[in-house]
Scaffold this active site. Structure first.
Site, PDB file in Angstrom:
ATOM      1  N   CYS A 191      -4.228  -1.165  -2.099  1.00  0.00           N
ATOM      2  CA  CYS A 191      -4.326   0.288  -2.252  1.00  0.00           C
ATOM      3  C   CYS A 191      -5.191   0.518  -3.477  1.00  0.00           C
ATOM      4  O   CYS A 191      -4.909  -0.023  -4.549  1.00  0.00           O
ATOM      5  CB  CYS A 191      -2.923   0.856  -2.479  1.00  0.00           C
ATOM      6  SG  CYS A 191      -2.878   2.581  -2.985  1.00  0.00           S
ATOM      7  N   GLU A 244      -5.208  10.389   9.081  1.00  0.00           N
ATOM      8  CA  GLU A 244      -3.813  10.486   9.521  1.00  0.00           C
ATOM      9  C   GLU A 244      -3.696  11.416  10.738  1.00  0.00           C
ATOM     10  O   GLU A 244      -2.892  11.200  11.631  1.00  0.00           O
ATOM     11  CB  GLU A 244      -2.917  11.034   8.398  1.00  0.00           C
ATOM     12  CG  GLU A 244      -2.900  10.212   7.127  1.00  0.00           C
ATOM     13  CD  GLU A 244      -1.999   8.982   7.204  1.00  0.00           C
ATOM     14  OE1 GLU A 244      -1.205   8.893   8.152  1.00  0.00           O
ATOM     15  OE2 GLU A 244      -2.107   8.106   6.327  1.00  0.00           O
ATOM     16  N   CYS A 273     -11.128   3.243  -0.581  1.00  0.00           N
ATOM     17  CA  CYS A 273      -9.791   3.613  -0.113  1.00  0.00           C
ATOM     18  C   CYS A 273      -9.573   2.898   1.213  1.00  0.00           C
ATOM     19  O   CYS A 273     -10.475   2.872   2.061  1.00  0.00           O
ATOM     20  CB  CYS A 273      -9.700   5.134   0.073  1.00  0.00           C
ATOM     21  SG  CYS A 273      -8.187   5.676   0.897  1.00  0.00           S
ATOM     22  N   HIS A 277      -8.049   3.645   3.753  1.00  0.00           N
ATOM     23  CA  HIS A 277      -8.106   4.490   4.953  1.00  0.00           C
ATOM     24  C   HIS A 277      -9.531   4.635   5.482  1.00  0.00           C
ATOM     25  O   HIS A 277      -9.741   4.900   6.657  1.00  0.00           O
ATOM     26  CB  HIS A 277      -7.590   5.900   4.651  1.00  0.00           C
ATOM     27  CG  HIS A 277      -6.118   6.072   4.863  1.00  0.00           C
ATOM     28  ND1 HIS A 277      -5.192   5.464   4.072  1.00  0.00           N
ATOM     29  CD2 HIS A 277      -5.416   6.786   5.791  1.00  0.00           C
ATOM     30  CE1 HIS A 277      -3.978   5.808   4.486  1.00  0.00           C
ATOM     31  NE2 HIS A 277      -4.090   6.601   5.527  1.00  0.00           N
ATOM     32  N   ASP A 326       0.868  -1.171   0.000  1.00  0.00           N
ATOM     33  CA  ASP A 326       0.000   0.000   0.000  1.00  0.00           C
ATOM     34  C   ASP A 326       0.907   1.223   0.000  1.00  0.00           C
ATOM     35  O   ASP A 326       2.096   1.118   0.292  1.00  0.00           O
ATOM     36  CB  ASP A 326      -0.892  -0.006   1.253  1.00  0.00           C
ATOM     37  CG  ASP A 326      -1.823   1.210   1.319  1.00  0.00           C
ATOM     38  OD1 ASP A 326      -2.175   1.754   0.256  1.00  0.00           O
ATOM     39  OD2 ASP A 326      -2.192   1.617   2.432  1.00  0.00           O
ATOM     40  N   SER A 327       0.336   2.390  -0.299  1.00  0.00           N
ATOM     41  CA  SER A 327       1.112   3.624  -0.234  1.00  0.00           C
ATOM     42  C   SER A 327       1.523   3.941   1.208  1.00  0.00           C
ATOM     43  O   SER A 327       2.490   4.634   1.442  1.00  0.00           O
ATOM     44  CB  SER A 327       0.291   4.786  -0.779  1.00  0.00           C
ATOM     45  OG  SER A 327      -0.914   4.902  -0.056  1.00  0.00           O
TER      46      SER A 327
END
Lengths: 277, 277
Positions: free
Chosen positions: A84, A163, A195, A197, A21-22
């Site tokens: 991702c 984040e 996504c 996240h 993943d990024s």
């Protein structure tokens, strides 16, 4: 000279599954691998040094994704999960066609799941700019149900909010409302979190959507697809050993361990930083 | 074999000034170079492929900054402006000490300016996490006024908000209020915008602070310092020619040109993408 069948199913079966993943969002997929496939070992790569991918160009994301795959191939993986969405949309066909490797992305399984559970075929997708602009969800859904209508919304502020750890912040609720209102107005009957996240915002999103529609995140269907691919290729781990987890990251700033543990749902052990040379 | 004085002041003077940033925010500094030093040519590098820097580790930012400097050195620059606060805090001493080059950062000039205009020496600093955690502003201010008190606040959502273009959005105002309220309570008398993205939020910040205190952004004092350094080394451009501007970026996603033009205050011409090999 014989290569002595080093890629035979029997040899492959004991090798780890590679996941990249990024950043650390893909650990939501690893968490699900450890739940559904506890015997499998996992090698994870999080490209924290160059994250986020979702605001960058397709060509750039493709190039990063190839580099990440090459790194994992050196770790002798038997299968690859592109955990991702931005990478899945930019790189899945390339990686699948050009590497001799079982590859699973996160978009196809989520699209399949959404088509399966959607009542009226009005499917909403929220994701990064790169994923939305690629049209990958649209294609993946239409392939399975040509009559489906897809309504999508790019939510570029969700990743920074997660984040920043503002999971239950009133400002986060306002931003969710801002991005989701147009989809609610379109009376979508299913919502895809496009996504890795976004699962951390799932309960807030559910509350703000108000309409009780099903929310699909990629982790579960992706790991189901991985499991059936391993089985089909006869490379599932052959015994009852407890799978290991090794995590590589290209950078590790202070906050990221805490965020990573939130994604993974367990402590981050066995973490190694690999820097670009 | 003589190197024929290829680094003599006379030879250097016609060379361009190198400027780098993690993205396009550093164009606010370029804009000011073009205003204050219109005869000078500029070569800019924006590391869009790996932005943002401000959430990454010091070691990572240092390594990116060295790579950017090496890229600009190949363009035969006579001086370097580190137009990124995160890079300035992680890499200024290293670049200044180890390269044979006139180097200006954005932190020292902004600190100097703030000390000069502060009435009561209660100075507020807002910046990325990397810049705040480095303590660079604190050190730079204390060096100039040991009695100054510094109050700082990391504002990790400001960069994504500017990139998203929410410059006049009510949610942006709420987020500004959230980050700045603690500084207002400390009765700061001067506020430093410690990130080259923040000048685009300057008017909103001014309005929300309510107290009319001076707001320092790095562009003007940085370019004043650059001008005096060029003069001291006798490498200012020797005639009245109109300086050129060449912009290199490591990626160029769709939105970035628009954002870049907002920072630069003019159309982005002469743009070239240089990808990592």
């Amino acid at each position: 000279l014989r290569s002595s069948g080093s890629n035979s199913a029997k040899t492959l079966s004991r090798r780890p599954i590679g996941v990249f993943d990024s950043g650390l969002g893909g650990l939501t997929v690893v968490r699900e691998i450890r739940r559904q496939l506890p015997h499998e070992s996992v090698v994870y790569f999080g490209d924290i040094a160059r994250l986020p991918y979702g605001i960058k160009s397709k060509q750039q994301i493709l190039s990063f994704s190839i580099q990440n795959t090459l790194f994992l191939l050196k770790k002798k993986i038997k299968a690859l999960v592109i955990a991702c969405n931005s990478s899945s949309s930019a790189a899945f066909p390339f990686l699948k066609n050009h590497f001799n490797l079982a590859v699973v992305d996160v978009i196809q399984p989520a699209a399949e799941e959404a088509v399966k559970i959607s009542n009226g075929s009005r499917i909403g997708v929220i994701a990064t700019q790169a994923t939305i602009q690629s049209g990958s969800y649209e294609k993946a859904i239409k392939k399975r149900n040509p009559k489906a209508r897809i309504f999508s919304s790019a939510c570029p502020l969700f990743v920074p909010l997660v984040e920043e750890g503002w999971l239950n912040h009133p400002i986060t609720d306002e931003i969710i409302e801002h991005y989701l209102q147009p989809l609610r107005k379109q009376r979508i009957d299913t919502l895809i979190l496009g996504c890795t996240h976004y699962p951390l915002l799932k309960e807030r999103i559910r509350k703000i959507m108000k309409n009780g529609i099903p929310i699909v995140d990629s982790a579960q269907p992706t790991v189901r697809q991985l499991a059936s691919l391993l089985e089909k290729k006869a490379i599932s781990y052959p015994s009852n050993h407890k799978g290991s987890l090794k995590i590589f990251v290209s950078d590790l700033p202070r906050n990221f361990k805490r965020i990573g543990e939130r994604f993974l749902g367990e402590k981050l052990h066995n973490l190694e930083i690999v820097r670009e040379k």
